[in-house]
Design a protein around this motif. Structure first.
Motif: not given
Length: 417
Positions: A111-128
């Motif tokens: 597992n290479l993910s930096a974080s295992s926590a979910a992002v609460a919300e992602l608005k339009s035209d935004c990125c993670i």
């Protein structure tokens, strides 16, 4: 269920890119002689080209950097870095976004993910965005598995994943050889020389930052890859320790058993662990790689029950003139006393002087005796000292010793009358 129903498009888009350093731009020179049709036009264009080095336009040198145009090669020991971006292409808010990155190798899943926590919300035209790093420790096929799960505004849970396959190549070819040297014939603390041949099997030069031997707890190590010049240690490979593609370099190390192990004769017999090589290099614009070999094992030389070694022998002797040697005979057994008889057998070139079949007496366990012998050679050149036999009268067992040493036999000088 309508099988022709089109598959629902995802609201999120996943992009994965490998992060590598740029490379120096190399320009292919195109030139001609002045009497040719283009005249001086091509030469002038090269001089005006901003990517060429002034004064060295005809050489494939460059001062400009160029971004990677492909995935490139990944070598064992390097650090694999990747940029992962999840972008909201829709016009609605997406909730509970979870991005997971796993690396599947032939033996494990990481597992290479930096974080295992979910992002609460992602608005339009935004990125993670996320950057992952992994030091590659296996060769062969690797698969980067990126999975994205999220929830739409209507409460529908969505999930998709993508696979990115790449090969990890071997950067170096390492070969080792062991040489046994008897530094002290009166003891079992024999030196071991390790020769490590390292070949660059990549397509680009390497800067060899460090090549060291980490010995096991039984040995002390001395590196023999430097020379003393004016009181300073200078590398035998020069000031620029670059290893060109397909070039091979030899490193030499001397190992000596530690005193606490050398005193126990049985400890260093048989198969022993010597240590492991630690290799660090840099490529391109300072990209670092590191490899550690597995534990190197060496088969210690066996001497059997009786060990015969030479204490003194001349390098050069005269033809048909007697010369003396001194031998040492050691009872390697820890519990059995021997009663030895010495026999001397002549060869075509070596003739022993003295009585064959004489009694040497009893030799107690782990004890030794010195023996002075005289012989002569009837043939010139490099001759091998052979023909010694030791017989244990208790077990009626004979130990043969041939090719004990070599001596150079020359013609004696003619006396002037």
């Amino acid at each position: 269920m309508d099988v022709n129903q089109p598959k629902q498009e995802h609201l999120l888009a996943l992009k994965v890119m490998r992060l590598t350093k740029p490379t120096l731009f190399t320009n292919i020179p195109v030139t001609c002689e002045e009497r040719d049709l283009p005249g001086d036009l091509l030469n002038q264009l090269m001089k005006d080209d901003p990517s060429t080095v002034k004064g060295a336009e005809t050489l494939m040198l460059g001062e400009m950097l160029t971004l990677p145009q492909n995935f490139g090669n990944i070598f064992l020991g390097e650090t694999f870095s990747s940029y992962i971006s999840v972008h909201n292409d829709s016009n609605q808010v997406v909730k509970d976004i979870l991005v997971k990155a796993d690396l599947q190798t032939s033996s494990q899943r990481l597992n290479l993910s930096a974080s295992s926590a979910a992002v609460a919300e992602l608005k339009s035209d935004c990125c993670i965005d996320d950057v992952i790093h992994h030091e590659v420790k296996e060769i062969g096929t690797h698969i980067l598995v990126c999975a994205v799960s999220y929830t739409t505004q209507t409460g529908e849970k969505m999930y998709f994943r993508k696979f990115f396959k790449f090969q990890v190549l071997k950067p170096l070819d390492v070969k080792t050889k062991f040489y046994n040297a008897e530094s002290d014939l009166s003891s079992v603390t024999d030196e071991v020389f390790l020769e490590a041949q390292i070949q660059n099997i990549t397509t680009s030069p390497m800067f060899m930052e460090k090549v060291s031997l980490e010995p096991s707890i039984m040995y002390n190590v001395a590196e023999l890859n430097t020379v003393n010049k004016a009181g300073e240690s200078v590398s035998t490979f020069g000031s620029r320790t670059y290893l060109q593609p397909m070039d091979t370099r030899q490193y030499l190390y001397c190992l000596k058993p530690k005193q606490e192990f050398a005193e126990k004769a049985g400890v260093i017999k048989g198969v022993t662990v010597i240590g492991k090589l630690d290799i660090v290099w840099k490529t391109n614009l300072g990209e670092r790689g590191r490899l550690q070999t597995s534990q190197l094992q060496r088969m210690a030389p066996g001497y059997g029950d009786v060990r015969l070694s030479l204490e003194t022998i001349p390098d050069t002797v005269n033809l048909e003139e007697p010369f003396d040697i001194t031998c040492k005979i050691t009872n390697c057994s820890s519990e059995r006393t021997m009663d030895l008889v010495l026999e001397m057998c002549n060869t075509n070139s070596i003739h022993w002087c003295g009585v064959s079949g004489r009694q040497l007496g009893k030799l107690h366990p782990s004890s030794s005796l010195h023996l002075a012998l005289t012989l002569l050679s009837s043939v010139q050149g490099l001759q091998s000292v052979s023909g010694l036999r030791l017989m244990d009268t208790f077990l009626k067992r004979t130990y043969e010793y041939d090719d004990i040493a070599q001596v150079c036999v020359i013609s004696s000088k003619v006396k002037e009358h």
